[in-house]
Motif scaffolding. Sequence first.
Motif, PDB file in Angstrom:
ATOM      1  N   UNK A 127       0.836  -1.191   0.000  1.00 47.69           N
ATOM      2  CA  UNK A 127       0.000   0.000   0.000  1.00 47.69           C
ATOM      3  C   UNK A 127       0.878   1.252   0.000  1.00 47.69           C
TER       4      UNK A 127
ATOM      5  N   UNK B 196       0.429   4.018   1.184  1.00 48.77           N
ATOM      6  CA  UNK B 196       0.420   4.750   2.453  1.00 48.77           C
ATOM      7  C   UNK B 196       1.557   4.306   3.369  1.00 48.77           C
ATOM      8  N   UNK B 197       2.020   3.047   3.196  1.00 47.46           N
ATOM      9  CA  UNK B 197       3.135   2.582   4.026  1.00 47.46           C
ATOM     10  C   UNK B 197       4.383   3.414   3.749  1.00 47.46           C
TER      11      UNK B 197
ATOM     12  N   UNK C  47       4.208   6.555   2.356  1.00 51.47           N
ATOM     13  CA  UNK C  47       3.914   7.942   2.714  1.00 51.47           C
ATOM     14  C   UNK C  47       4.090   8.151   4.210  1.00 51.47           C
ATOM     15  N   UNK C  48       3.739   7.125   4.980  1.00 58.63           N
ATOM     16  CA  UNK C  48       3.894   7.236   6.428  1.00 58.63           C
ATOM     17  C   UNK C  48       5.346   7.442   6.788  1.00 58.63           C
ATOM     18  N   UNK C  49       6.227   6.797   6.024  1.00 62.34           N
ATOM     19  CA  UNK C  49       7.650   6.953   6.292  1.00 62.34           C
ATOM     20  C   UNK C  49       8.129   8.345   5.900  1.00 62.34           C
ATOM     21  N   UNK C  50       7.638   8.821   4.767  1.00 58.76           N
ATOM     22  CA  UNK C  50       8.118  10.116   4.288  1.00 58.76           C
ATOM     23  C   UNK C  50       7.650  11.245   5.194  1.00 58.76           C
ATOM     24  N   UNK C  51       6.407  11.179   5.610  1.00 53.54           N
ATOM     25  CA  UNK C  51       5.904  12.291   6.416  1.00 53.54           C
ATOM     26  C   UNK C  51       6.627  12.340   7.761  1.00 53.54           C
ATOM     27  N   UNK C  52       7.192  11.184   8.179  1.00 51.30           N
ATOM     28  CA  UNK C  52       7.941  11.173   9.436  1.00 51.30           C
ATOM     29  C   UNK C  52       9.374  11.623   9.233  1.00 51.30           C
TER      30      UNK C  52
ATOM     31  N   UNK D 134      13.268   5.671   2.512  1.00 53.32           N
ATOM     32  CA  UNK D 134      12.006   4.935   2.538  1.00 53.32           C
ATOM     33  C   UNK D 134      12.114   3.631   1.751  1.00 53.32           C
TER      34      UNK D 134
ATOM     35  N   UNK E 273      11.762   0.725   4.326  1.00 52.60           N
ATOM     36  CA  UNK E 273      10.367   0.280   4.361  1.00 52.60           C
ATOM     37  C   UNK E 273      10.030  -0.600   3.159  1.00 52.60           C
TER      38      UNK E 273
ATOM     39  N   UNK F 206       9.603  -4.891   2.753  1.00 47.94           N
ATOM     40  CA  UNK F 206       8.248  -5.387   2.511  1.00 47.94           C
ATOM     41  C   UNK F 206       8.182  -6.189   1.223  1.00 47.94           C
TER      42      UNK F 206
END
Lengths: 344, 350, 573
Positions: free
Chosen positions: C465, C467-468, C470-475, C482, C486, C490
Motif C-alpha cells: 500500500x 500509504x506505508x 507515505x507514512x515513512x516520508x511524512x515522518x 524509505x 520500508x 516489505x
Amino acid sequence: MQKLLGLAGAMAFIATTALAQSPVYKITPELEAAAKKEGKLTIYTSVDVKVAEAIAKAFESKYEGIKVTVERNGAERQFSKIGQEYSSQIFNVDTVNSSDAAHFIYWKREGWLAPALPQEVAERYPKGSFDEQGFYAPWRASLSVIAYNNKMVTDAEAPKSFKELLDAKWKGKLVKAHPGYSGTILTATFQISRDIGWDYLEKLAAQQIMQVQSSTDPPRKVVAGERPVMVDGNEYNVFLEQAKGAPISIVYPTEGTPLVIGPSGIMKNAKNPNAARLYHAWSFSKEAQQMSVNVGGLRSFHPDVVEPAGRTPLGKIKLMKDDPVAVDKQVEQIKQQYLKYFKT
Amino acid sequence: MAHLVLQGLTKRYGPLTVLDSVDLAVEKGQLVCLLGPSGCGKTTTLRLVAGFIEPTEGTVRVAGQELSRPGSALPPERRGMSMIFQSYALWPHLTIFDNVAYGLTLRKMDKAEIGKRVRAMLAAVKLEHLVDRYPGELSGGQQQRVALARALVVEPQILLLDEPLSNLDAALREEMRFEVRRLHDEFRYTTVYVTHDQAEAMTAADLIVVMNQGKIEQAGSPEEVYSRPRSAFVAKFLGGANVLTGRAVDARRLDIGAGVVPCAEPVFAAGAEGALSIRFHEVRVSDRPAAGALPAKVLRQTFLGSTRDLALALSDGTALRVTAAPDLAIPADQQVWVALPQERCRPLLA
Amino acid sequence: MTAIALNEAEQRRSLAGPDLSGLVLGATALFLLALIGLPVGWLLAYAFSDKAGAVTLANFQALLDDPTLREPLVTTFSLASLVAFFAALAAAPMAWAVARTDLPGRRAVRAMMTASFVTPPFLGAIAWEILAAPNSGILNKLWRDLSGADEALVNIYSFGGLVFVMACYTAPYVFVVLTNALDRIPADLEDAAGILGAGRWKIVRSVTLPLALPALLAGALVAFLQAMILFGSPAILALPAGFHTVTTKVYALFQFPPKPQVAAAAALPLLLVTVALLWIQGRIIGRRGFAVVGGKAGEPRLLVLGAWRWPVLGLVLLVLALPLFLPYAALLKAAVSRIPSGPFDAANLTLTNISFVFLEFSQTQRAFANTFILAFTTATAGTGLALIVAYMAARRAAPGAKALEFLATAPIAIPGIVLGVGLFLAYTRGPVVLYGTLWILFLGFLTIELPAAFQQLRASFRSVHPELEEASRILGADRLVTLRRITAPLLKSGVIAGWCLIFIGVVRELSAAVMLATSNTKVLSVVIYDLNESGNLGAIAVLGVAMLLVTFAVVGLANWVAGVGAGIGIRKT
C-alpha cells in the motif's frame, strides 16, 4: 622427411631483406629469469585443447613459476577474435599458433607479430619452412584425412579416394568439419578445390553430410559411431583415438592428402614478452616437438624427431601442396562458395 | 498570524478541478476538521498540506514560511509534520516499538532517548505492554493507537489525520473519537483531521470546515456550523434538515407555497427567491390544528425505538421529514398540523 | 510530555540533510537511457550504413536478395511458430493437471518444471545430442537394439529435432504463465456453472479453459519470442543439420571477415517482430487476462481424478523426462564416460573428464570465477536498478516514469545476440572502451535480465500500500531511505525472486556472452560452447553439471535466507 622438406619450401613466400638486428635468439639464464619474473603466459592456439594443455603443463613443470593460460579456439574464430581484440586495443595474447598459415601472412602485414627466431629453428629446421625475418615458424604440421569406423565399415568397403565418397552408399554416412571455423579445413578445402575441383564439393554437399565445426570433432563422431566415415578432420586426433584403442582407421586418399602447416609466432604487443620468447624457443626444441608427436599425434619439422611406430611416415603419403599466400587471397571466396553448397 | 494558512489553493488534474481556490487559516494548537462527502476535496487538501502533491495554484504556509506553491513543494520529509492514514500504514515487518521509534531514528537521536520517548508515548496510548508485538498481531483499535503514537512521538509541527477511524467498528469508533480529542488536549498539536463522519467532527474539532465539490461551504465552530448552517448542503450534511424554498414576502418571511413562514433572522430581499432550513426534530407535529400551524398529510411513519420518523406532505405537496416522539402514533393518510418555530427556521444564504 | 519536546530549530536541522533522492532517481533514468540507447543506437546506425559509413539501404536490400540471408529469416519464423505450438501443447495439460486436479506430487512437478527453467538451453541441446544423435545417440541405439530396425528413431540434427529441443526448454515459460492464471481462477466461477447443471468435464471445457485461454496465448507468445531469439540450441544443432537461423547467421556474419553492417540489418527484423508481438501480448492481457484473473474468491476447485490419477501422473512424468530426467542422466553419464554415448560399462567408465576439467583445463577456474562474479554482481545491481525503476513506475515518483517503465521493459525486445552486436559496436570505440573487460558483459547481462526482474518487482509493488511509504516520508525519511528501510523489506520475497531470476539468467546466458567475452572474460556458457565446437562432450558434461550444482545451491541459499527472514518479519499478516 625429404618430401616434407621440399613441400615446406612453399613457406618461403615472402622475400626477405636482412634485418638491422638478427631475430635469432636462444634460451639463456637471463631470459629464463625475466620470464619467471613475468610469471604468466597466455597462449592462443587452435590445436586440440587436451594436446595444448598437456604441452602447457610440460612447460609449466619445466619452468616452474610461470602460469600458462591456454585459450583454444578454432583457427578461424581465433583469427576473428584476435582481430576484434586488437582493434579494441586488447592485448591478451602473448603467443599464437594457428592451423591456418595464411593468418600469419595477415598478421605480419598488419605489423602485429614480433620477430623472434629460436636458434634451433634457424639452424636445424628446413630452410624455407620458417619466416626468414623470424615472425613465425612451423610449430606443427598435420594432415586432413579420411577415416572410418572399422567396426561399422570393413577395410575392403572403406573409401580409397575423395571421389569414392560421392558414391550413393555413403549418403547420410559422412561427417565433415567446417572451413568457416577450422583453419585446417579451410586450408584443406582450398587444396581440394584447387586439385580436385569445386564440383566435387558440390556433389559432396548432396550426400547429406553431418556438418560439425572443428576439425578435431569428426574423429570423435566416427569413434562414437555417429557417422561411419569422416570426409576430413585431423590426422592427429585419429592417432589419439587409436592410442586409446578406438576402432578408427585412416585413409590417405589417392588424389593426395591436404597438408596443413600450423605456424607459431609471438605478438608484438605481448604483455609477457619474455615468457613468450622462452615458451616459443622451448616449444621448438626436440623435447617439446617429440612430445607433440608422441602425445599429440602431430607431425614435426624437427629433423631429430622420431615418428612413433605404426604411423605411416610422411614420405609414403601423397600430399597436396600448401599455399598460404593463395589462401590469404581467396579466404572470403572459399567461404562464400562453401556456404553456397553446404548452406551453413 | 495563523499557524497554517492555505491561500487560493487549487488542484487540477487535466480538465478535472479537484480543489477550487480554498482559503483557510488554522491557529496554532487548533484541531480543524475537514468534513464532507467523498470526492469533496478534503483528502486532496490534506495531501497538499503534507506535500505529497503540488498545488496547481495557491500556496500552503506554515508559521509564515511558504511550503508549497505551483512548481515547487518542499518534500513531505522536510515538513516536520506527521500523518495518520486511513489504513494506519503500520509497517508489518517492524515491531510496535520499531514502528513508533522510526521517526525518532531519522532524527539521529541516541538510543536511550528514543527508548524513553517511545515507551512514554506507548504509555500515553495505553499500549506499553505490546512493544514487542508485530502489527499483524494487534486488533484494529490497538493498531489505531499505534498509528497515533507513531505520529505523535515525533512532536510534529502539524498533525494530519486522514479518515483515521473509518476502518473501525461503530463502538470502537466512538471510543477512539474521544481518545483523539483527549490526546489533542494533552499535546495540543496543530491538527488537520479529515472525515466524512459528522459525529467525529463534532466530537473532535475546534473548527469544522465543511467542503463540497472542491470548495469550502462553511467554516466555524461545531455549534456554529450545526445551528447556523449557511447553505442547504451544510444543513443537510450536518445532522440532516428540511430545506424549504419559496419567495420572500419581506426580509424575515418566506412564502413556501403551503404558507408563509417567519424566520429567525431578517436576511431576505422582498420578492426574491429564498430558502430556509429546519432540523427534523425541530418540527412540531400535532393531530389537532393550532395557530400558525400548516396542514399536512402523513405519507409514511416508522418506529425507530427512541423516536418516530414521519414523512409528511404539505398541502402543496412539499415533502417534510420529522423526527417525533415515539408515542405519537399517527397512521398513514391521516391529516396532521405542523408548526415551524420561528427561532428554528434558519434562512440560508446560498 | 512537554519535558521531552524537541525545540523547533532542532527539528528543522535534523530533517534538513541533503536529499539525494532526486539526484539518484535522475541518474538512474539517465543510466537506463544510456544502457539501452547506446547499443541500439549503434545497431541502427550500422544497419543503415555501408562500410565507408555512408547512409544506405543496401544492407536491407541484401536481406531480401541474398538467399543465404533470407532463408534464415524464414527458417527462424517457422521454427519459432512450431516451438510455440508444441511448447503450449505440452505445457497446457501439465499446467492444468498441476493446478486444477488432485494429481499426486503436484508440488514436486512444479518444482521440477522450475528446475528445467534453470537448465541452460544450450546444455539441454548438448545433452540431447548425446541422447538422440541419429547413429550414436543412446536412445537411437536402444531403439535399434530393441526393434532391429536400421533407421534411427529420432534425428536430433534436423529441423524437427531443433524444434523438439527448443520446445523442451521453452515449455516452462508457458507452464509458469498458465499455472499462475489457473491458480487464480476463482472457484465460484466454476461453481456457477455447476449449479446450472454442467458436469465436471463440461465445466473444464466451458469455463476453465476459456478463462485460461488468454494466459495460454500469452505463454505461447513468450515461447515464440524465446525460440526466435535463442542462439545456443540452433548453434549446436542447426549446423550439423545444415541450416542457419537468424541468430546463428548474425553470429556467422561477425566471424572473419566481419560484416557488422549486414549483421545489424539482419538483426533488426527480430527486433521489430518482438516489439510487435509484445504489443499484441499487451492487448491480449490488457483486454481479457486480468479481467478474470484477480478475482479473489475461494480456493480453486480441484478435479478429482480418481482412477485416472496414476495414468495422468505417468504422462506428466513422461513429459518431464524430456527436458529433465533424460538430459540430466545423459550428462551425468557423459561426465564419467570415455565415449559419451558409449555403453555404460567398466571399459567405458573414466574419471579423465573430471580430472581434465578440474586439474588440466586452464580455463575452468577463471570461467567459474567470471561467471559467478558476474551473476552475483548483475543480480545485485539489477535488483537494485529494477527496484528503483519499479518504485518510480509504481508510485509515479518522477516525471517521465512511464518512459522509464518502457525503457526497463524494452530489452525484452532485444535478442541477446543483437544486444551483443550493439554492445560490441558501442563499447569497442571511444569514449568508453569496455570490450575485453567484465564490464561489457555486466552491462549486457544487466540489460538482458532487467525486464524480468523489473516485472517481478513491479507486480510486488502492487501488494504494498502506498500509504506505508507515505507514512515513512511524512515522518522525515526521504524517498531513498524509505525505499531502503520500508519498501525493500516489505518486498523481500519479490526482491529475492528477482535476484534469483537474474542470477539464473546470467549463468545460462550465451548469446550476448559469445559476442562479448574475450579470453580473460570467458564465462562458463562460452567455454562450454567452445568445447562443443570441438566435440569435447565429456568435459562439457562435467562443467555443465558443476555449473548447475552451484546455481541450485545459490538459489536454494537465497530462498532459505528469504524464508528465515520472512519468518522473523511477518508472523501473522
